[in-house]
Design a protein around this motif. Structure first.
Motif, PDB file in Angstrom:
ATOM      1  N   PHE A 126       0.860  -1.174   0.000  1.00 15.24           N
ATOM      2  CA  PHE A 126       0.000   0.000   0.000  1.00 15.24           C
ATOM      3  C   PHE A 126       0.902   1.231   0.000  1.00 15.24           C
ATOM      4  CE2 PHE A 126      -2.824  -3.275   1.596  1.00 15.24           C
ATOM      5  CZ  PHE A 126      -3.974  -3.031   0.856  1.00 15.24           C
ATOM      6  N   GLN A 127       0.549   2.190  -0.832  1.00 15.09           N
ATOM      7  CA  GLN A 127       1.426   3.325  -1.099  1.00 15.09           C
ATOM      8  C   GLN A 127       0.905   4.611  -0.454  1.00 15.09           C
ATOM      9  OE1 GLN A 127       4.204   3.045  -3.917  1.00 15.09           O
ATOM     10  NE2 GLN A 127       4.006   1.072  -2.899  1.00 15.09           N
ATOM     11  N   GLY A 128       1.863   5.495  -0.145  1.00 17.18           N
ATOM     12  CA  GLY A 128       1.528   6.808   0.373  1.00 17.18           C
ATOM     13  C   GLY A 128       2.545   7.816  -0.128  1.00 17.18           C
TER      14      GLY A 128
ATOM     15  N   HIS B  29       7.359  15.668  -1.082  1.00 15.80           N
ATOM     16  CA  HIS B  29       7.859  14.818  -2.173  1.00 15.80           C
ATOM     17  C   HIS B  29       6.725  14.509  -3.145  1.00 15.80           C
ATOM     18  CE1 HIS B  29      11.857  13.496  -0.437  1.00 15.80           C
ATOM     19  NE2 HIS B  29      11.318  14.199   0.545  1.00 15.80           N
ATOM     20  N   GLU B  30       7.062  14.280  -4.393  1.00 15.54           N
ATOM     21  CA  GLU B  30       6.050  14.013  -5.416  1.00 15.54           C
ATOM     22  C   GLU B  30       5.799  12.524  -5.625  1.00 15.54           C
ATOM     23  OE1 GLU B  30       7.276  15.930  -8.971  1.00 15.54           O
ATOM     24  OE2 GLU B  30       7.067  17.966  -8.171  1.00 15.54           O
ATOM     25  N   ASN B  31       6.753  11.664  -5.236  1.00 14.84           N
ATOM     26  CA  ASN B  31       6.637  10.237  -5.530  1.00 14.84           C
ATOM     27  C   ASN B  31       5.776   9.514  -4.498  1.00 14.84           C
ATOM     28  OD1 ASN B  31       8.350  10.509  -7.761  1.00 14.84           O
ATOM     29  ND2 ASN B  31      10.157  10.326  -6.469  1.00 14.84           N
ATOM     30  N   PHE B  32       5.503   8.239  -4.809  1.00 18.69           N
ATOM     31  CA  PHE B  32       4.719   7.391  -3.904  1.00 18.69           C
ATOM     32  C   PHE B  32       5.641   6.329  -3.311  1.00 18.69           C
ATOM     33  CE2 PHE B  32       1.890   9.283  -6.944  1.00 18.69           C
ATOM     34  CZ  PHE B  32       0.815   9.697  -6.172  1.00 18.69           C
TER      35      PHE B  32
ATOM     36  N   PRO C 216      -2.077  18.743  -6.368  1.00 19.50           N
ATOM     37  CA  PRO C 216      -0.820  18.755  -5.584  1.00 19.50           C
ATOM     38  C   PRO C 216      -0.681  20.067  -4.817  1.00 19.50           C
ATOM     39  CG  PRO C 216      -0.437  18.085  -7.867  1.00 19.50           C
ATOM     40  CD  PRO C 216      -1.838  18.608  -7.809  1.00 19.50           C
ATOM     41  N   PRO C 217      -0.110  20.057  -3.593  1.00 18.86           N
ATOM     42  CA  PRO C 217       0.297  18.852  -2.854  1.00 18.86           C
ATOM     43  C   PRO C 217      -0.935  18.113  -2.323  1.00 18.86           C
ATOM     44  CG  PRO C 217       0.617  20.808  -1.509  1.00 18.86           C
ATOM     45  CD  PRO C 217       0.189  21.298  -2.851  1.00 18.86           C
ATOM     46  N   PHE C 218      -1.009  16.823  -2.558  1.00 14.83           N
ATOM     47  CA  PHE C 218      -2.188  16.050  -2.200  1.00 14.83           C
ATOM     48  C   PHE C 218      -2.344  15.978  -0.683  1.00 14.83           C
ATOM     49  CE2 PHE C 218      -0.799  14.112  -6.316  1.00 14.83           C
ATOM     50  CZ  PHE C 218      -1.836  14.632  -7.075  1.00 14.83           C
ATOM     51  N   PRO C 219      -3.576  16.027  -0.191  1.00 17.05           N
ATOM     52  CA  PRO C 219      -3.793  15.968   1.263  1.00 17.05           C
ATOM     53  C   PRO C 219      -3.451  14.583   1.816  1.00 17.05           C
ATOM     54  CG  PRO C 219      -5.892  15.856   0.090  1.00 17.05           C
ATOM     55  CD  PRO C 219      -4.840  16.151  -0.941  1.00 17.05           C
ATOM     56  N   LEU C 220      -2.743  14.562   2.941  1.00 17.70           N
ATOM     57  CA  LEU C 220      -2.277  13.295   3.525  1.00 17.70           C
ATOM     58  C   LEU C 220      -2.879  13.086   4.904  1.00 17.70           C
ATOM     59  CD1 LEU C 220       1.521  13.515   2.598  1.00 17.70           C
ATOM     60  CD2 LEU C 220      -0.344  12.540   1.249  1.00 17.70           C
ATOM     61  N   GLU C 221      -3.053  11.809   5.263  1.00 18.13           N
ATOM     62  CA  GLU C 221      -3.580  11.453   6.576  1.00 18.13           C
ATOM     63  C   GLU C 221      -2.537  11.730   7.657  1.00 18.13           C
ATOM     64  OE1 GLU C 221      -6.557  10.371   7.141  1.00 18.13           O
ATOM     65  OE2 GLU C 221      -7.318   9.534   5.254  1.00 18.13           O
ATOM     66  N   GLY C 222      -2.980  12.276   8.819  1.00 20.14           N
ATOM     67  CA  GLY C 222      -2.124  12.401   9.998  1.00 20.14           C
ATOM     68  C   GLY C 222      -0.972  13.365   9.853  1.00 20.14           C
TER      69      GLY C 222
END
Length: 720
Positions: free
Chosen positions: A421-423, A428-431, A552-558
């Motif tokens: 599973f990717q995040g 950073h732009e990569n997964f 971008p920048p994509f919203p991230l959990e936590g």
């Protein structure tokens, strides 16, 4: 067809090879005397025909073979199969009829192999894995050793498979000649000791000469010790085998079996030796060489011949470099038959048997078995399956079992490909794999799943289950990174279609991304064109995220502002080095850190130790050129747990060591104090490492804490 060249291993021959090839050829010729005579008897021929089969066949094999070291000659498996046919036909061993029929079998074997060469049957070897090859070779070696054991005790060579051979050994034990056993066992021990301590010493020749001398002096045969059969001098007469001397149908079937065994045994063993010694091999040329050897044997009046693992192992032990070994061995056999047959009758069988067993013991792939057991239990079972198949069922069945197990392993491996599973990492732009990157966070309300294998009936359940189990109440989108998927079968396509329909009912969007254009062609062919038409197939993960309204920048959990501030302060270089270290070693990152400590301890001196407070410790490990602040802090912690060892090695006090290390640690902390959040993260990380070290060695840790306090006080006084 392939281009045929004669004596390919002798092209660009180096003169420094000659002495080694001649010496190895002498050893091989000496070994061939008992081996070839014994297996000729197994084939139902008089013993002298084994010597005949050690002249032209070995020379004709060398004429075409691309193997630098493999030796051809009269061998166990073809002899046993040919001999069993005589039993079926009620033809007495050693009879005139046997002498007529066995060369015909050799002729047909050569013709079958010639057909295999034309059909390029050597390609099948590409489907045989290292575990199969290792188990197969080991099984042959163990089988031949078991065949030879009764001869150590004064009996005759065994026949058949493992259970029959074991019964033969037990039966021979009841009437064993103890002088013969002592002579053979003593010789074997002596050979093994010399192989270990003085591997280049020609102990085999010394043992053979000593055995012949003992017979001349003590007349060992008067005490029940068997000697090789006396041989009449003279070379074999060339003739054309009489193919009409018996039922051709039976001979064709038996010779086909022998040809398959010869091809499988020889190619597998040759490739094993070629791989170990680092030279190329042309499989189809080897089939031609086998065909030439068997045709030459037939015209010599001898039995079917095969590649010899035991003689090859002996040639390797004594440094043979090219097929010049075979040429030397063949010429020496000619000289023996013309001038030296009287010597043969003085050779004790148990001494010669010990020489054969000694050579075979080095062929058993124990190191490979141990390695497979440690790193891959499935491949270890394949190794054992091939070995046991050869022992219990015979050569050809051992290969078949090994091949079946290899294909089963391929299916099982494909059924469980790597997946993650990717995040994303803030900034950073990569997964990244969430399980192997401590800074990576999932994209909000989104599952990004990477599957590294083709989708087919055996793994589609795993694929669907992983995705189903990842769905929570907050998830409204599933994106599959299909860059590792190159094909989809009809079963997988049906499952994906049903899964997509279920997700639609739950108002969850589903995307396939990153795959090749050919996969889109397969989707349309398999009835999943609707996914493409409705835009559920996107070129990249980023495109899919934009499709659902994220930019971008994509919203991230936590991830809150404080964490972003702390991460932003840690340089990109440091972030990457920590991510790279954990990515490389995963769960073993802690063990690898301890290895780095051991590497420093093994090479540390005063000059390098003084650099501890001056530079990144990654440079001292000679493995990781740059460690992050966090990883270097952990390395310092672990290094301090070896105070006594460092103190003894450098001749300085433990307090001085701790003081030096503390200087570097304070530098790391001071560099982060400009940002409270980053400093707090380092302290939490340090506390976690210290708790682990305290659990592992509480007494050492308490002693270390005392020295640290003293060291810190001293550093404070110096800096005031």
């Amino acid at each position: 067809m392939v281009n045929i060249s004669l004596f390919p291993t002798l092209k660009d021959y180096k003169k420094e090879y000659l002495s080694k090839d001649i010496f190895a050829g002498i050893i091989i010729a000496a070994m061939s005397i008992p081996i070839s005579m014994g297996y000729a008897e197994v084939a139902g021929m008089p013993p002298v025909y084994g010597l005949y089969g050690s002249i032209l066949p070995i020379l004709f094999f060398a004429l075409f073979s691309t193997s630098r070291q493999f030796i051809f000659g009269v061998d166990a498996a073809p002899a046993a199969i040919a001999g069993s046919l005589l039993v079926t036909m009620n033809i007495p061993y050693g009879s005139e009829q046997a002498v007529k029929i066995i060369p015909v079998i050799a002729l047909f074997t050569g013709l079958w192999l010639l057909l295999f060469y034309i059909l390029k049957a050597g390609k099948i070897l590409g489907y045989i894995s290292t575990p199969v090859m290792g188990g197969f070779i080991s099984g042959i070696a163990v089988t031949i050793i078991m065949m030879q054991i009764p001869k150590l005790m004064g009996g005759s060579s065994g026949h058949g498979e493992c259970l029959e051979l074991a019964a033969k050994i037990i039966d021979t034990c009841q009437s064993a000649n103890y002088l013969s056993l002592g002579l053979g066992a003593g010789t074997l021990v002596l050979l093994l000791v010399f192989k270990k301590l003085f591997p280049k010493f020609p102990m085999a020749i010394v043992a053979m000469l000593a055995g012949a001398g003992a017979e001349r002096i003590f007349s060992l045969d008067n005490y029940g010790v068997k000697l090789l059969s006396a041989v009449e001098p003279g070379l074999p007469k060339l003739f054309l085998p009489d193919i009409f001397s018996t039922d051709i149908t039976q001979l064709l079937g038996t010779s086909l079996t022998i040809a398959v065994v010869v091809m499988a045994e020889t190619l597998l063993a040759e490739n094993n030796f070629a791989f170990k010694n680092g030279y190329p091999l042309r499989d189809n040329c080897e089939i031609l060489a086998c065909a030439a050897g068997n045709l030459a044997s037939a015209f010599s009046g001898s039995c079917p011949v095969n590649g010899s693992v035991s003689r090859t192992a002996m040639g390797e032990q004594y440094g043979g470099k090219t097929q010049m070994m075979s040429v030397v061995a063949g010429l020496l056999m000619i000289l023996l038959l013309v001038f030296g047959t009287g010597f043969i009758g003085f050779l004790p069988v148990p001494v010669l048997t010990a020489i054969v067993i000694s050579a075979l013991m080095s062929v058993i792939e124990l190191p490979l078995a141990k390695r497979l057991y440690k790193v891959n239990r499935v491949e270890f079972l394949i190794f054992m399956g091939a070995l046991i198949g050869v022992l219990l069922l015979g050569t050809i069945y051992g290969v078949v079992i090994g091949l079946i197990l290899s294909f089963v392993n391929v299916v099982l491996s494909a059924a469980k490909p790597t997946k993650s599973f990717q995040g994303m990492i803030p900034g950073h732009e990569n997964f990244y794999d969430l399980s192997r990157n401590i800074y990576a966070r999932p994209v909000k309300n989104t599952v990004i799943y990477k599957f590294n294998g083709n989708l087919f009936f055996a793994n589609i359940n795993t694929f669907i289950s992983d995705l189903e189990n990842s769905i929570t109440d907050s998830v409204n989108c599933i994106i599959v990174d299909a860059s590792g998927i190159n094909s989809i079968d009809i079963t997988a396509a049906d499952y994906i279609k049903t899964f997509d329909e279920n997700l639609r009912r739950r108002k969850i969007k589903f995307y396939l991304t990153e795959h090749t254009a050919e996969v889109n062609d397969q989707l349309r062919t398999l009835g999943l064109g609707e996914l493409i038409e409705k835009g559920m197939v996107r070129r990249t993960v980023t495109t899919a995220l934009k499709e659902i309204g994220y930019e971008p920048p994509f919203p991230l959990e936590g991830v809150d502002e404080e964490m972003l501030l702390g991460l932003a302060f840690i340089s990109a270089e440091e972030q990457n080095s920590l991510q790279e270290f954990i990515w490389a070693f995963g769960r073993d990152a802690g063990k690898q850190m301890e290895k780095n400590v051991q590497r420093i301890l093994s090479t540390i001196d005063m000059e390098s130790f003084q650099k501890v407070s001056e530079q990144n410790l990654g440079k001292l490990t000679h493995l990781w050129k740059k460690l992050s602040t966090f990883d270097e802090d952990e390395l310092l912690e672990r290094l301090e747990m070896h105070l006594t060892e460092i103190s003894e090695r450098l001749g300085i006090s433990e307090a001085e060591i701790v003081e030096n290390i503390e200087k570097r640690r304070l530098e790391l902390k001071n560099a982060l104090k400009q940002n409270p959040k980053a400093y707090e993260m380092l302290q939490e990380y340090e506390k976690k490492v210290e708790n682990q070290l305290e659990e592992q060695n509480p007494e050492e840790y308490r002693h270390l804490k005392e020295l640290r306090e003293k060291g810190r006080l001293k550093i404070k006084e110096i800096t005031k």
